[in-house]
Design an enzyme around this catalytic site. Sequence first.
Site, PDB file in Angstrom:
ATOM      1  N   GLY A 240       0.788  -1.551  -0.147  1.00  0.00           N
ATOM      2  CA  GLY A 240       0.036   0.167  -0.023  1.00  0.00           C
ATOM      3  C   GLY A 240       0.808   1.216  -0.033  1.00  0.00           C
ATOM      4  O   GLY A 240       0.251   2.310  -0.003  1.00  0.00           O
ATOM      5  N   GLY A 280       3.565  -3.672  -4.004  1.00  0.00           N
ATOM      6  CA  GLY A 280       3.210  -3.746  -5.553  1.00  0.00           C
ATOM      7  C   GLY A 280       3.770  -2.298  -6.220  1.00  0.00           C
ATOM      8  O   GLY A 280       4.696  -2.159  -6.719  1.00  0.00           O
ATOM      9  N   ARG A 281       2.812  -1.182  -6.061  1.00  0.00           N
ATOM     10  CA  ARG A 281       3.119  -0.233  -6.748  1.00  0.00           C
ATOM     11  C   ARG A 281       4.352   0.518  -6.283  1.00  0.00           C
ATOM     12  O   ARG A 281       5.161   1.036  -7.312  1.00  0.00           O
ATOM     13  CB  ARG A 281       2.014   0.787  -6.349  1.00  0.00           C
ATOM     14  N   ARG A 317      -6.066   3.727 -15.434  1.00  0.00           N
ATOM     15  CA  ARG A 317      -6.237   4.275 -14.342  1.00  0.00           C
ATOM     16  C   ARG A 317      -6.784   5.670 -14.506  1.00  0.00           C
ATOM     17  O   ARG A 317      -7.707   5.965 -13.792  1.00  0.00           O
ATOM     18  CB  ARG A 317      -4.844   4.510 -13.638  1.00  0.00           C
ATOM     19  N   TYR A 321     -10.098   5.820 -12.371  1.00  0.00           N
ATOM     20  CA  TYR A 321      -9.996   6.280 -10.808  1.00  0.00           C
ATOM     21  C   TYR A 321      -9.868   7.990 -10.992  1.00  0.00           C
ATOM     22  O   TYR A 321      -9.557   8.543 -10.249  1.00  0.00           O
ATOM     23  CB  TYR A 321      -8.641   6.020 -10.328  1.00  0.00           C
ATOM     24  N   CYS A 347     -13.710   4.612 -28.488  1.00  0.00           N
ATOM     25  CA  CYS A 347     -15.061   5.410 -28.934  1.00  0.00           C
ATOM     26  C   CYS A 347     -15.695   5.298 -27.351  1.00  0.00           C
ATOM     27  O   CYS A 347     -16.963   5.029 -26.902  1.00  0.00           O
ATOM     28  CB  CYS A 347     -15.864   4.476 -29.728  1.00  0.00           C
ATOM     29  N   GLU A 348     -15.199   6.304 -26.443  1.00  0.00           N
ATOM     30  CA  GLU A 348     -15.696   6.653 -25.317  1.00  0.00           C
ATOM     31  C   GLU A 348     -15.365   7.935 -24.681  1.00  0.00           C
ATOM     32  O   GLU A 348     -14.043   8.304 -24.698  1.00  0.00           O
ATOM     33  CB  GLU A 348     -15.266   5.670 -24.043  1.00  0.00           C
TER      34      GLU A 348
HETATM   35  N1  LLP Z   1      -1.921  -6.979  -0.636  1.00  0.00           N
HETATM   36  C1  LLP Z   1      -3.167  -6.757  -1.111  1.00  0.00           C
HETATM   37  C2  LLP Z   1      -3.944  -7.978  -0.517  1.00  0.00           C
HETATM   38  C3  LLP Z   1      -3.703  -6.259  -2.061  1.00  0.00           C
HETATM   39  O1  LLP Z   1      -5.032  -6.259  -2.363  1.00  0.00           O
HETATM   40  C4  LLP Z   1      -2.837  -5.050  -2.951  1.00  0.00           C
HETATM   41  C5  LLP Z   1      -3.617  -4.301  -3.778  1.00  0.00           C
HETATM   42  C6  LLP Z   1      -1.433  -5.162  -2.476  1.00  0.00           C
HETATM   43  C7  LLP Z   1      -1.151  -6.298  -1.488  1.00  0.00           C
HETATM   44  C8  LLP Z   1      -0.501  -4.396  -3.106  1.00  0.00           C
HETATM   45  O2  LLP Z   1      -0.884  -2.958  -3.021  1.00  0.00           O
HETATM   46  P1  LLP Z   1       0.130  -1.521  -3.372  1.00  0.00           P
HETATM   47  O3  LLP Z   1       1.305  -1.955  -2.631  1.00  0.00           O
HETATM   48  O4  LLP Z   1       0.390  -1.945  -5.035  1.00  0.00           O
HETATM   49  O5  LLP Z   1      -0.531  -0.745  -3.134  1.00  0.00           O
HETATM   50  N2  LLP Z   1      -5.588  -0.708  -9.419  1.00  0.00           N
HETATM   51  C9  LLP Z   1      -5.420   0.253  -8.321  1.00  0.00           C
HETATM   52  C10 LLP Z   1      -4.664  -0.245  -7.209  1.00  0.00           C
HETATM   53  C11 LLP Z   1      -5.363  -1.619  -6.649  1.00  0.00           C
HETATM   54  C12 LLP Z   1      -4.641  -2.093  -5.483  1.00  0.00           C
HETATM   55  C13 LLP Z   1      -5.460  -3.483  -5.189  1.00  0.00           C
HETATM   56  N3  LLP Z   1      -4.862  -4.424  -3.910  1.00  0.00           N
HETATM   57  C14 LLP Z   1      -4.753   1.255  -8.829  1.00  0.00           C
HETATM   58  O6  LLP Z   1      -4.238   1.154 -10.223  1.00  0.00           O
HETATM   59  O7  LLP Z   1      -4.401   2.397  -8.334  1.00  0.00           O
END
Ligand code: LLP
Length: 420
Positions: A240, A280-281, A317, A321, A347-348
């Site tokens: 997160g 992740g991010r 994104r 969002y 087309c949106e």
């Molecule tokens: N662990 C779990 C259980 C999760 O649901 C997620 C992300 C992560 C780890 C990794 O989170 P991060 O470190 O990437 O923040 N599509 C959205 C983000 C959705 C995140 C969903 N869960 C976007 O493009 O902002």
Amino acid sequence: MNDWISDRNGTLYAEDVPLTAIAQQFGTPAYVYSRAAIRSAFAEFSQACAGRRVLVCYALKANSNLAVIDLLAREGAGFDIVSGGELQRVLAAGASPSRVVFSGVGKSESEMQMALEHGVRCFNVESETELHRLSRVAQSMGKLAPVSIRVNPDVDAGTHPYISTGLRENKFGISHEHAVSVYREAATLPGLKIVGIDCHIGSQITEIAPFVAALDKLAELVAELASHGIRLAHLDLGGGLGIDYDGEQPPSRKAMLDALFARIDADPTLRELEVMFEFGRSIVGNAGLLLTRVEYLKPTPAKNFAIVDAAMNDLMRPALYEAFHRIVPVAPRAGQPQSYDVVGPVCESGDWLGRDRLLAIEEGDLLAILSAGAYGMAMSSNYNTRPRPPEIMVDGDAMHLIRAREPVESLYDLETRLPG
Ligand code: LLP
């Protein structure tokens, strides 16, 4: 933020590769990632964990290309997955399932079987009924499923409502007040072995406080569980951590982990536990860009549009969002910048990538859409029968094609016309 991108004599380079060379060789749109940027983001996490028992997992959903998995496996990452498909990717990339945690609210029986077969490190269980299903499946296979309960700590991470996950009203996890009784129930079920506790409160979080607040909530539970004789081996604090898309100032990776470790070190029970993360991010987000070409400049009475060859299907994104991604010309021009909405050919009206951007551009120019390494390609689609873009990983002056552009025929390969 994006120190792998530099302006050399008026043209942008990705590491030591000119973006123009990538466009020439692979066409546009194209995703471009930096090996060095992914490695250094991960290394910052691992260095902050030096000397501790920590497994930093990479949340595959952010970018699940096999080369990214392979690269992070070589750096010592574990993996957080949310589907059987993601487990198959981990295996295909040659990484070890023993470093995999399986999250997600809707694991099917076959996904459970597959994960047990391969021996994943842990199932992060999100409901009582999932616990019963997992117990049944594991028992039928003569296995013990290692489980953590994902606790919903009811902490406001202050992010976009679609990506906040740790609030009471979200579908994720088991509420703090029910957690102990669910653990006690888990302890009575055959086929399960309680190994940890887990939370994940949301994504793109730019403050340390919500992470510490969630840890406090988990600490209470760990103590209470111990008083019931339930001892855990690990604490999974999820992912997160946010990144800089538009001037946000998230804490550094080290500052965030230092704050959490300080809290953990102060607690004799927590101190005993192995710690896991699921980032992740913050590992791949700023290590990627989407390279696109301006097809048309279209002035209208209301606005100027720059119609580019990337679209919402490639990078969802903004449409989903209203997310902001910086957009910069690959070869900046001297002329007077004008305000453009940068839009795709889909087309949106929702097909936009950036609004009201000041750009000095002409038709045929290349643009780089920044911070697109996470949740870019991973969320792409084939809407409008648009083949997904290729992915290229640069490494010094080398470029590796890590996914080819999809051939259009592959988009309807699995379809058939009606008989007769
Ligand atoms: N662990 C779990 C259980 C999760 O649901 C997620 C992300 C992560 C780890 C990794 O989170 P991060 O470190 O990437 O923040 N599509 C959205 C983000 C959705 C995140 C969903 N869960 C976007 O493009 O902002």
